[in-house]
Each structure stands twice: as structure tokens, then as C-alpha cells.
Write a protein that holds these residues in place. Structure first.
Motif, PDB file in Angstrom:
ATOM      1  N   GLU A 157       0.819  -1.211   0.000  1.00 53.80           N
ATOM      2  CA  GLU A 157       0.000   0.000   0.000  1.00 53.80           C
ATOM      3  C   GLU A 157       0.852   1.260   0.000  1.00 53.80           C
ATOM      4  N   PHE A 158       2.104   1.131   0.332  1.00 61.38           N
ATOM      5  CA  PHE A 158       2.982   2.296   0.438  1.00 61.38           C
ATOM      6  C   PHE A 158       3.524   2.762  -0.937  1.00 61.38           C
ATOM      7  N   LEU A 159       3.205   1.962  -1.966  1.00 61.02           N
ATOM      8  CA  LEU A 159       3.704   2.314  -3.309  1.00 61.02           C
ATOM      9  C   LEU A 159       3.134   3.651  -3.797  1.00 61.02           C
ATOM     10  N   SER A 160       2.028   4.053  -3.279  1.00 58.86           N
ATOM     11  CA  SER A 160       1.448   5.338  -3.698  1.00 58.86           C
ATOM     12  C   SER A 160       2.262   6.524  -3.230  1.00 58.86           C
ATOM     13  N   ARG A 161       3.209   6.276  -2.307  1.00 56.42           N
ATOM     14  CA  ARG A 161       4.050   7.372  -1.810  1.00 56.42           C
ATOM     15  C   ARG A 161       5.264   7.647  -2.712  1.00 56.42           C
ATOM     16  N   GLN A 162       5.365   6.911  -3.853  1.00 58.47           N
ATOM     17  CA  GLN A 162       6.534   7.098  -4.737  1.00 58.47           C
ATOM     18  C   GLN A 162       6.617   8.530  -5.256  1.00 58.47           C
ATOM     19  N   ILE A 163       5.476   9.137  -5.515  1.00 59.18           N
ATOM     20  CA  ILE A 163       5.476  10.530  -6.016  1.00 59.18           C
ATOM     21  C   ILE A 163       6.083  11.469  -4.989  1.00 59.18           C
ATOM     22  N   ASP A 164       5.755  11.258  -3.724  1.00 56.40           N
ATOM     23  CA  ASP A 164       6.327  12.116  -2.684  1.00 56.40           C
ATOM     24  C   ASP A 164       7.821  11.890  -2.573  1.00 56.40           C
ATOM     25  N   PHE A 165       8.244  10.623  -2.709  1.00 54.19           N
ATOM     26  CA  PHE A 165       9.661  10.310  -2.625  1.00 54.19           C
ATOM     27  C   PHE A 165      10.442  10.994  -3.755  1.00 54.19           C
ATOM     28  N   GLU A 166       9.875  10.945  -4.956  1.00 56.68           N
ATOM     29  CA  GLU A 166      10.534  11.588  -6.113  1.00 56.68           C
ATOM     30  C   GLU A 166      10.563  13.106  -5.962  1.00 56.68           C
ATOM     31  N   ALA A 167       9.501  13.652  -5.355  1.00 61.85           N
ATOM     32  CA  ALA A 167       9.491  15.110  -5.139  1.00 61.85           C
ATOM     33  C   ALA A 167      10.577  15.520  -4.174  1.00 61.85           C
ATOM     34  N   ASP A 168      10.780  14.707  -3.128  1.00 59.28           N
ATOM     35  CA  ASP A 168      11.854  15.034  -2.182  1.00 59.28           C
ATOM     36  C   ASP A 168      13.226  14.940  -2.831  1.00 59.28           C
ATOM     37  N   LEU A 169      13.364  14.093  -3.863  1.00 58.79           N
ATOM     38  CA  LEU A 169      14.649  13.963  -4.567  1.00 58.79           C
ATOM     39  C   LEU A 169      14.851  15.053  -5.632  1.00 58.79           C
ATOM     40  N   GLY A 170      13.938  15.979  -5.702  1.00 55.73           N
ATOM     41  CA  GLY A 170      14.090  17.066  -6.670  1.00 55.73           C
ATOM     42  C   GLY A 170      13.492  16.751  -8.012  1.00 55.73           C
ATOM     43  N   GLY A 171      12.525  15.816  -8.060  1.00 53.99           N
ATOM     44  CA  GLY A 171      11.849  15.501  -9.305  1.00 53.99           C
ATOM     45  C   GLY A 171      12.497  14.405 -10.106  1.00 53.99           C
ATOM     46  N   ILE A 172      13.476  13.731  -9.557  1.00 61.22           N
ATOM     47  CA  ILE A 172      14.133  12.629 -10.267  1.00 61.22           C
ATOM     48  C   ILE A 172      13.202  11.420 -10.248  1.00 61.22           C
ATOM     49  N   ARG A 173      12.959  10.839 -11.421  1.00 63.45           N
ATOM     50  CA  ARG A 173      12.057   9.693 -11.527  1.00 63.45           C
ATOM     51  C   ARG A 173      12.791   8.394 -11.151  1.00 63.45           C
ATOM     52  N   ILE A 174      12.134   7.615 -10.303  1.00 64.55           N
ATOM     53  CA  ILE A 174      12.692   6.336  -9.826  1.00 64.55           C
ATOM     54  C   ILE A 174      11.861   5.199 -10.437  1.00 64.55           C
ATOM     55  N   ALA A 175      12.570   4.179 -10.860  1.00 68.61           N
ATOM     56  CA  ALA A 175      11.850   3.017 -11.404  1.00 68.61           C
ATOM     57  C   ALA A 175      10.992   2.385 -10.305  1.00 68.61           C
ATOM     58  N   LYS A 176       9.840   1.831 -10.711  1.00 69.50           N
ATOM     59  CA  LYS A 176       8.926   1.233  -9.736  1.00 69.50           C
ATOM     60  C   LYS A 176       9.569   0.063  -9.019  1.00 69.50           C
ATOM     61  N   GLU A 177      10.372  -0.723  -9.769  1.00 68.65           N
ATOM     62  CA  GLU A 177      11.031  -1.857  -9.141  1.00 68.65           C
ATOM     63  C   GLU A 177      11.996  -1.409  -8.052  1.00 68.65           C
ATOM     64  N   SER A 178      12.718  -0.270  -8.368  1.00 68.92           N
ATOM     65  CA  SER A 178      13.672   0.240  -7.368  1.00 68.92           C
ATOM     66  C   SER A 178      12.939   0.757  -6.152  1.00 68.92           C
ATOM     67  N   PHE A 179      11.817   1.477  -6.348  1.00 68.99           N
ATOM     68  CA  PHE A 179      11.070   2.002  -5.200  1.00 68.99           C
ATOM     69  C   PHE A 179      10.470   0.865  -4.390  1.00 68.99           C
ATOM     70  N   LEU A 180       9.975  -0.206  -5.081  1.00 72.38           N
ATOM     71  CA  LEU A 180       9.410  -1.344  -4.367  1.00 72.38           C
ATOM     72  C   LEU A 180      10.478  -2.043  -3.518  1.00 72.38           C
ATOM     73  N   TRP A 181      11.705  -2.117  -4.090  1.00 72.04           N
ATOM     74  CA  TRP A 181      12.806  -2.715  -3.326  1.00 72.04           C
ATOM     75  C   TRP A 181      13.129  -1.890  -2.095  1.00 72.04           C
ATOM     76  N   LEU A 182      13.106  -0.536  -2.237  1.00 66.46           N
ATOM     77  CA  LEU A 182      13.366   0.340  -1.087  1.00 66.46           C
ATOM     78  C   LEU A 182      12.285   0.179  -0.028  1.00 66.46           C
ATOM     79  N   VAL A 183      11.049   0.008  -0.493  1.00 65.04           N
ATOM     80  CA  VAL A 183       9.960  -0.157   0.477  1.00 65.04           C
ATOM     81  C   VAL A 183      10.141  -1.460   1.245  1.00 65.04           C
TER      82      VAL A 183
END
Length: 797
Positions: A157-183
């Protein structure tokens, strides 16, 4: 000559003078009858004219426009319709000097200037420090959100927070697989540490997006790096592009040499490397605005490549193919010769002439009160200017057409200096009596000549100086040879000025010797040609404008003139009287600074009207014969007065000139014919008619200029001296003084500018001439014992 026009009251007093100007008055009267000045527009125009002299300014402007159009007009034909590669059928020469921009060469210089300027890149020193801070913030926020949400297992359920994570990184887009691994890894601090350590490793490097693009834009593989610290512009450095890295090279090195990855399995290491490569961004970016700005400044600093085309220069010769630069030259020449362009130039030139002429008129009016310019003088000077301009234009056309290409060793300035421009000043000096006006005319003529010859300042100086020398040379000429000597002097001054000007303008030029050899003789020949031109055209000016110049006066001094030959046959006494009066007037005129030549010639012709009734004048009568004894005093008076009218008619018939006509009219003034007046008074019948002095006075007018006054005085004095039985020095001096005083007290000299000092000089000169003519001679013995007496000294003869 200091001739003054008659005042209106004088014109009304003397019908002969008035009728001489009747035609112009009739025209003015006809114009006044139209009533234009009584209309509103007419009243406004009249007011403006009275305040600002609109009519005079309008006439000056019309003349200036005509002169400026004449200066800018060319004989040459404009060449149009040519294309690159066409073969020309005849030599094409430029009638004017101009410059044309070589677009190809100019653009080539622009490109070279731009290429010489390396591109400007901004180096953000703290970019990777900021990226590390963003990574810390993003991981911290994500861990906080996970704790708050309670999602500590799968985290799907936390995958919806990827947009916030990318915004904190200055707008850099992260692959979904990479964000899922971080989660799933719950954003461990160890992962955060690995990412930041690797990012800090590349923070000091200069990284661009694409090194190939940088190398294409940098001249000789160099760029200018502008160091930005905290967003502000710092120092600039020049770097070789070989020292730079691009994001592709950095990511490649990360793949093989990533650090701080101990403790992670192989799968986690690959995930961390992917994240590091994603977070790598260029810290060296192209500053397009600054680069373009500097390129623009570099272009502006480059002067356009221009090709100078001189006047009369051959643009392309017959049979040669047209190059692109030739087409540009012909197009520019056509544009410059376009009617609109010439009209604008002519208008500006005309305004310049008007301002200059108004300054001249203002200066004359303000500082030269004794100087005046008649309409005839202005018209004559204008005609001379047009004529000199026409000569110069014709010479330029002929030389461009026939000589420039045929004789390439002759410099073009030779033909310019050969133009007899000083002939204008020479003719003005012969026609205009005021030297100040001739000076101003010479200045104006030099400016016109300079504009005609491409605004050549040297030519203006030479023309002005030669004009002054030419006008001074013809002043007071007493014989025709004086005009030739004036031309020689003008030529010598021209040659010296041109020699010096050439040395100053080309001190070390290879063409110096050639220009000196040709231009110096050209200046001398110009002076000689000026004298020939002036001598040829002066009779035409005299006929057109009614002048009596010194050249014409020289012709009138010829005693074989028909009027003088008729006078010696029909009135020999008057002829002899006129010669003596001429000698007296010439001597007196030299003494008071008047025109001696005019005075002498006027004296020669002042009594030509006596040929009709020669025997009624005492100098033509035989001893013991007097025809006046057989007629009444009134008839005698009529015959005496008639010789003035008859003389005026003869002078006009033979076109002697206005000054001589005026002297014939004025040489008796309003003098009383005293002998016949007193005779009439003795025989008058007071009941029938009372004789008055006005009936026995000459109609006048009184002398209006000095030469006329000299003729009046000399005429009366010579006649009185002739009547003396024993002309002793004392008696001659007494007659001279008494007659001068009588004329002065009678008011006959009131209208001419003769001073009391002048009268004293006149008496002295008259006495000297008369004593030389009427000196006493010794009676020699005829024989006998006295035949061997002592001879007198030669000075007594």
C-alpha cells in the motif's frame, strides 16, 4: 565703381530717367491691381514677408534647389538588370564615390568571431551536496511515513508514496522496481549511506549531459566554465573538454567501481547501483543566454567588410563576367542614384546653401553698410555659379568617358585641378564693384566645387584661394593684357598650393611623384584657362546683364570708335575738349581712389550729343562767329540742353553701358545756364512772362557717383581755361578753385559721396594737368641780330 540707384524723388524729377524704368513699373502696377494682398492669405503672406523676408528666402531656396540638383545630376546611365555571371558589353564606371558591404566576407568574419569564442558553461559546485541532502530528506520522510502508517510488512500500500519520494529527490524519476525494493528494505540507513557516499564521490567532478555535444560546440575543444557558488556567479576558467565527464561515463564507472557496498548481497548491490546511476545528474550546463550574448557582442565588434569604389573607377571591364561583389556594387550604385535618394540629398544640400546665403546676407547687412547687392548682381553671380558648375560637370564627364581608362598613369585629381573654377571669381571681380562681395562669392563657389568633387577639402581650399587671387588680379585692369597676367598669377598660386597639399596628404606614398608631376602643372594651366574663359564670356555677361566692365571700358578707350570718329569730324573742338577732360578726370580719379578708367571713358563720351548742333558750341566755332546771336535765349537754352538728351540716345544706340549713359545725363546736373539766363532776363517782358532760373537749368539729375562729379567739374573747368587769353598758373588755379566752390555751393555735389578732402585733391590734380597743357612758351626771334641769342632750358618749352 560705386554706383547708387536713384531715389524715388529723383526718378520723378527727371522724366528721361523715369521712362527708362517704365516697363518694370507697369508690370508691378498690373500685379498690384490684382488685389492679392487684400485677401486674408495675401495679408498673412505680406505680414510674414515684412517680418521674415519670405519672398527673398523663397527665391534663395529655388536657386539653391536648382544648383543642388545640378550638382547631383550625372551624365552617366544607371546599369540595372545584371546577374552574377553575365558578360558586360562595355566598361562600367562609377559616376560617384561610394562604399558597398561585401556580405560574404562580412559573414565569414562573423562566423570566425563566433567560432573563436568558446561556449559558456555554468558549474554548480554544490549540486551533489544538495543531492545528498535530498536523499537524506527523502529517506527520512519515507521511514517516518512507514512508521505512521503501520505498514511494516509488505508495504504494497505504500507504493502510492513514490510521487512524494521523487518530489523530495528534486523531481528525479525512480523506477517502480527500485522504489518497491526500497519499500521492502524499509529505506534502511545502510542503503542511504551507500547512496550518499557514492554521490559525494562524484561531486567534485565536472559532469555534462553529453560530451560529444560539448566537443562540437567548443573551439579547439575548449570551454569557459563559470563557477556558481550558492547560485551566484563566481570566477571563470578555461577548460579542455578532455578533462570533462558526461553522465554516461559516470554511470559506466559506477557500474564497475561503486563503493560502500559491503554487507549487501549481489541483488541488493545491483539495486543500489541502479539508484546511484539514476541520481547522477550533470553539474555543468550550457548557459545559452550568456553564450549567445557574447557571440552577439563579438559580431558587433566586427566591422563590416566594405569595398570602396572611387569616383570614375572602373567597376568591371568590357567582356568580363560579373562576380557577386560586382552585382552588389551595381545594386548599391543604382540605389544611390535612385530619384528618391537624389531628391533627399538635393533637398539637404539646398537647405545648406540657403542657410549659408542667409548668413552672407546678414553679415553684409550688419557689418558692411556701404556695400549693397542689386538684383542684377545677384542674378549675375547665380548665373556664373551655374556656368562654372556646368563646366566642371562637363570636364568630369569627358575625362571619365575618354581619358581615365586610356591614360591610367594620369591621376584622376589631375582632371579636377584642371577645371578653371577660378574663372567664376574672375568674372565676378570684373562685374561686381565690391571686393567684400567677391570674397563671399569665392567662398561659396569653393564650397560648391568641393561638393561637386566628392567633398574634397583640399580642393575647396585651393579653389577659394585661387578665386581670391583671380578676383584681385582683374581689379582695376587698365589693358587687356592684365587679364592674362591675372591668369598667370592665379596659376602660380594654384601650382604652389597643390604642390604643398600633395606633399602633406601623401608624404610617403609611392604615387607622390606621379601626382606632383601631373597635379602641379594642372593647377597652373587652370589659372591660364580661367583667364581665357573670363575674357571670352565677359562680353556675353555685359550684354545679358547690362554691365560695363573694365574690359569693355578698355575697348571704349579706342579712339577709332565710330562715335569718336564722328565727333572728330563733325565737332573737332569738342573732341579735343573731351580728350583734355579725360586726362583731368583720370588724374583726379586716381587721386581720390575712384575708378580712373571709368572716369576717362565717361569724359571721352560725355559730349557726343553735340555732333547734331556742333556749330552752336563755342569750342567748335570760328573766331568772330556765334550762331546764338541770331536766335533768342530760349532757343539757345534748348539747343544746349538737347545735347544731353541726344548724347543719351547715342550712348544707348551704341550700347556704351549704363555708367556712361548716367554720366552723360548727370555731367551738367541741374546747373544754371547763366549766360542765356541773364540775357533772357535783360530782354524779358514782365507783363507777358517772367523768366525764372528753373527754366534755364539743365534737367539733371545731379551727379550720383564720383566719376560723374569729376566729369562735371572737369568739363566746366576745361571750358573756362580754354577761354583764357593768357592762362597763367595763378589764373588757372583761380578758375579751378572758383568753379569747384561754385558747384559745391550750388548743391551739385550733394548726391555723390565726395568729401571736402576729395575736393582738395581734385583741385590739385586739375591744376597739375592744366598747367602741363597750358604752360607758357617762349617766343623765339625770327632772325637778324637776335638769331644767335641764347636758347631757353628744355624745361621751359
Amino acid at each position: 565703381m560705386n554706383l547708387k540707384p536713384l531715389r524715388p524723388d529723383q526718378q520723378q524729377k527727371h522724366p528721361t530717367r523715369w521712362s527708362y524704368q517704365q516697363n518694370s513699373r507697369d508690370f508691378v502696377g498690373w500685379v498690384n491691381k490684382l488685389g492679392i494682398e487684400r485677401t486674408p492669405i495675401g495679408r498673412v503672406a505680406s505680414y510674414l514677408d515684412s517680418k521674415f523676408h519670405i519672398r527673398r528666402i523663397g527665391i534663395l531656396f529655388i536657386f539653391s534647389m536648382a544648383l543642388s540638383f545640378f550638382i547631383s545630376w550625372d551624365f552617366e546611365v544607371t546599369y540595372t538588370g545584371y546577374k552574377e555571371g553575365d558578360l558586360v558589353t562595355q566598361d562600367i564606371r562609377s559616376p560617384i564615390a561610394f562604399e558597398v558591404t561585401d556580405l560574404d566576407q562580412t559573414n565569414r568574419k562573423y562566423i570566425e568571431a563566433e567560432d573563436a569564442l568558446p561556449p559558456i558553461y555554468d558549474f554548480d559546485v554544490g549540486l551533489y551536496d544538495q543531492m545528498v541532502n535530498k536523499v537524506h530528506l527523502a529517506f527520512k520522510n519515507m521511514r517516518t511515513m512507514m512508521i505512521q502508517s503501520g505498514d511494516t510488512d509488505s508495504g504494497k500500500e505504500f507504493l502510492s508514496r513514490q510521487i512524494d519520494f521523487e518530489a523530495d529527490l528534486g523531481g528525479i524519476r525512480i523506477a517502480k522496481e527500485s522504489f518497491l525494493w526500497l519499500v521492502k528494505s524499509k529505506f534502511k540507513s545502510s542503503i542511504e549511506y551507500a547512496l550518499t557516499n557514492n554521490l559525494l564521490r562524484w561531486g567534485g567532478q565536472k559532469i555534462v549531459e553529453d560530451l560529444g555535444v560539448v566537443r562540437q560546440g567548443g573551439k579547439k575543444n575548449r570551454i569557459i566554465v563559470n563557477v556558481l557558488e550558492r547560485g551566484y556567479k563566481g570566477e571563470e576558467f578555461l577548460f579542455e573538454t578532455g578533462t570533462l565527464l558526461d553522465t554516461t561515463a559516470v554511470r559506466r564507472q559506477i557500474q564497475h567501481r561503486a563503493v560502500a557496498l559491503g554487507g549487501f548481497n549481489a541483488a541488493d548491490v545491483e539495486q543500489i547501483k541502479d539508484l546511484i546511476q539514476t541520481l547522477v545528474v550533470p553539474n555543468l550546463s550550457l548557459n545559452k543566454q550568456e553564450t549567445e550574448s557574447r557571440k552577439q557582442r563579438a559580431r558587433e565588434s566586427i566591422s563590416p567588410v566594405t569595398v570602396a569604389v572611387k569616383k570614375s573607377q572602373t567597376i568591371i571591364r568590357q567582356g568580363a563576367p560579373l562576380q557577386k561583389i560586382n552585382v552588389l556594387e551595381l545594386d548599391e550604385l543604382t540605389r544611390l542614384q535612385a530619384a528618391s535618394h537624389q531628391d533627399f540629398v538635393s533637398l539637404v544640400t539646398a537647405l545648406f546653401f540657403v542657410v549659408l546665403l542667409l548668413c552672407y546676407v546678414s553679415y553684409i547687412t550688419r557689418f558692411m553698410s556701404r556695400v549693397y547687392i542689386t538684383q542684377k548682381d545677384a542674378l549675375a553671380m547665380g548665373a556664373i555659379l551655374i556656368f562654372v558648375t556646368a563646366i566642371a560637370k562637363l570636364v568630369i564627364f569627358l575625362t571619365n568617358s575618354a581619358f581615365v581608362d586610356r591614360y591610367p598613369s594620369v591621376p584622376p585629381s589631375f582632371y579636377s585641378y584642371l577645371v578653371p573654377v577660378s574663372s567664376g571669381a574672375m568674372m565676378a571681380g570684373l562685374l561686381i564693384p565690391f571686393g567684400e562681395v567677391v570674397w563671399l562669392f569665392s567662398i561659396f563657389m569653393a564650397i560648391v566645387a568641393g561638393l561637386l568633387l566628392d567633398r574634397d577639402f583640399t580642393f575647396v581650399v585651393v579653389t577659394f584661394t585661387s578665386g581670391i587671387v583671380a578676383a584681385r588680379g582683374v581689379y582695376g585692369c587698365k589693358k587687356r593684357e592684365d587679364l592674362y597676367w591675372a591668369g598667370i598669377r592665379t596659376g602660380l598660386v594654384n601650382a604652389i598650393l597643390i604642390f604643398c597639399a600633395t606633399l602633406m596628404s601623401h608624404p610617403q606614398s609611392d604615387a607622390l611623384k606621379n601626382e606632383l608631376v601631373w597635379n602641379t602643372p594642372a593647377g597652373f594651366l587652370s589659372g591660364l584657362l580661367a583667364s581665357f574663359v573670363a575674357l571670352t564670356l565677359i562680353p556675353l555677361c555685359e550684354s545679358l546683364f547690362g554691365y560695363t566692365t573694365d574690359v569693355k571700358l578698355l575697348e571704349l578707350t579706342n579712339l577709332n570708335h565710330p562715335l569718336l570718329r564722328d565727333l572728330i569730324v563733325r565737332a573737332p573742338g569738342t573732341y579735343h575738349h573731351s580728350l583734355i577732360v579725360g586726362s583731368m578726370c583720370e588724374a583726379a580719379a586716381e587721386g581720390i581712389g575712384a575708378n580712373p578708367l571709368l572716369a576717362k571713358v565717361c569724359a571721352y563720351y560725355h559730349d557726343i550729343g553735340k555732333t547734331n548742333y556742333a556749330s552752336y558750341f563755342i569750342e567748335n566755332q570760328r573766331p568772330g562767329e556765334n550762331r546764338h546771336d541770331q536766335i533768342n535765349p530760349g532757343m539757345s537754352k534748348t539747343i544746349l540742353v538737347a545735347h544731353v538728351k541726344d548724347g543719351v540716345e547715342l550712348a544707348r544706340k551704341y550700347k556704351l553701358g549704363k555708367p556712361i549713359v548716367d554720366v552723360i545725363e548727370q555731367h551738367h546736373g541741374t546747373t544754371l545756364i547763366s549766360f542765356f539766363y541773364h540775357k533772357a532776363k535783360e530782354g524779358e517782358d514782365s507783363e507777358m512772362h517772367q523768366v525764372t532760373e528753373d527754366e534755364y537749368r539743365y534737367p539733371g539729375p545731379k551727379p550720383l557717383f564720383r566719376e560723374a562729379a569729376l566729369c562735371m567739374l572737369a568739363d566746366s573747368i576745361e571750358a573756362a581755361a580754354r577761354s583764357l587769353d593768357e592762362p597763367t598758373p595763378a589764373r588757372l588755379q583761380s578758375i579751378v578753385h572758383n568753379i569747384v566752390q561754385k558747384k559745391f555751393l550750388d548743391g551739385q555735389l550733394n548726391d555723390c559721396n565726395i568729401t571736402l578732402q576729395d575736393l582738395t585733391v581734385i583741385e590739385e590734380e586739375f591744376n597739375r594737368v592744366l598747367l602741363g597743357i597750358y604752360h607758357q612758351r617762349i617766343d623765339y626771334p625770327t632772325g637778324g641780330k637776335h638769331s644767335s641769342s641764347k636758347r631757353p632750358h628744355p624745361t621751359a618749352l
